[in-house]
Write a protein that holds these residues in place. Sequence first.
Motif, PDB file in Angstrom:
ATOM      1  N   ASP A  18      61.364  27.852  47.721  1.00 28.12           N
ATOM      2  CA  ASP A  18      60.470  26.745  48.032  1.00 28.12           C
ATOM      3  C   ASP A  18      59.103  26.912  47.381  1.00 28.12           C
ATOM      4  O   ASP A  18      58.117  26.297  47.805  1.00 28.12           O
ATOM      5  N   SER A  20      55.921  26.576  45.038  1.00 32.35           N
ATOM      6  CA  SER A  20      55.294  25.409  44.428  1.00 32.35           C
ATOM      7  C   SER A  20      55.270  25.566  42.913  1.00 32.35           C
ATOM      8  O   SER A  20      55.508  26.654  42.373  1.00 32.35           O
ATOM      9  N   ALA A  21      54.975  24.469  42.220  1.00 35.42           N
ATOM     10  CA  ALA A  21      54.900  24.501  40.751  1.00 35.42           C
ATOM     11  C   ALA A  21      53.815  25.471  40.283  1.00 35.42           C
ATOM     12  O   ALA A  21      53.970  26.169  39.277  1.00 35.42           O
ATOM     13  N   GLU A  22      52.708  25.540  41.029  1.00 32.81           N
ATOM     14  CA  GLU A  22      51.616  26.440  40.655  1.00 32.81           C
ATOM     15  C   GLU A  22      52.035  27.896  40.828  1.00 32.81           C
ATOM     16  O   GLU A  22      51.707  28.753  39.992  1.00 32.81           O
ATOM     17  N   GLU A  23      52.784  28.205  41.899  1.00 29.23           N
ATOM     18  CA  GLU A  23      53.261  29.574  42.116  1.00 29.23           C
ATOM     19  C   GLU A  23      54.240  29.988  41.019  1.00 29.23           C
ATOM     20  O   GLU A  23      54.212  31.133  40.550  1.00 29.23           O
TER      21      GLU A  23
END
Length: 421
Positions: A18, A20-23
């Motif tokens: 799950d 995020s795109a930034e992670e």
Amino acid sequence: MAVTDKKDYYQILGVKKDASAEEIRKAFRKLARKYHPDVNPGDKQAEAKFKELSEANDVLSEPKKRKVYDQLGFYSDNIDPAQAEAYARASAGGYGPGRASSQGQGFDEDAFRRAAAQQGGGVPFDFNFDFSDFAGGKQQSRSAGTAGSGGFRDIFSNIFSGSGRGKPQQGPEPGTDLEYALTVGFWEAIRGTTKRLTVQRQEMCPVCHGTGEGVAQKEQVCPECHGTGEVEQQGGRMKFKLQCPRCGGTGVLGSQCPHCHGAGVVTRSENIEFRIKAGTRDGQRIRLPGKGNAGQHGGPAGDLYIVVKIEPHPVFQREGDDIQVTVPVSVSESALGAKIDVPTIDGRAQLKVPPGTQSGQKLRLREKGVTSASNAAKRGDQIVNIKVVVPQLNDERSREIMREFSALHPEDVRAELFKEV
């Protein structure tokens, strides 16, 4: 993008499903810096790891690709996202007698075909099954999808990875981008300059022109498929005839290019000259199109990004296009007001100090800052921070004058402070 084998891209990047795109972006950049071929020259394991990271990032950083991957467990450019979503809905809706379930890790061919038909598209591959083991009515239970060499999902993944009938089409693949950090002087960034940088980049092999293939003196029969172009793979009692992965279905082996060893690209050092525009800011990224790594199979080259780091100045501090400077003034200048000379990036300029100016007060010199790199018609301001310097009273006459001044102005300068306590 070529079809990928069954891999856990989340595990490769070390992120949760799950994330995020930034992670995902941060995880890829951190690992890419560690395993980049430029950091590990000649290290094949690091190069393979970097390619694996790039493949995982390519899928997970693109929302549509990531959705297909999450639904099917692998990704292929041949899979229409709408078909994959329809298949996921069809799989969740239940199965008829003898049909493998998604919970049992089986692949429901009919469900996928129905979902594809509902979306108005065809099935992007051909199933070539051998049902010889089902003779005599000995049909395997629905758990067969998890047996054999990896189960239906692995076999299905192999079909997408070019193991179906016919030679896989390797389309053009763009080259990867490169990023270099460059430190420039304070004045170079303000006034602009020309810089030269030596970069290590991949270029198309001049011998094989990016194909990675050599000129075979004599064709050799593929030892994997013995010249048939097909290999057999089994999932439980179901057998699949797949294209031979070693020879690509041709039945013969060619030779690798001796210059690039089949990679299609070679690493070269190149001196690149580029312009630092006047007003370039700290941390700004300069893009040089086509100066990244070469593409494969006729794909375009990636881009080169130069990340600018600006050296500090002992007097001026830059904030965007504004210049900050601290200027000392005497007690009499701050009390009575004065016109003083202050340094700017253009030389000396005169500043009016109003009477009663306090230490820490900010005065503005308009359009004395840095010219904008994006719009030469705009310019920042210079912010002058006033610092009142209290004199050292080393003689009796000066101290007497100060005592007289205190008698004339007996107000309590700390009265407002204690009102808030």
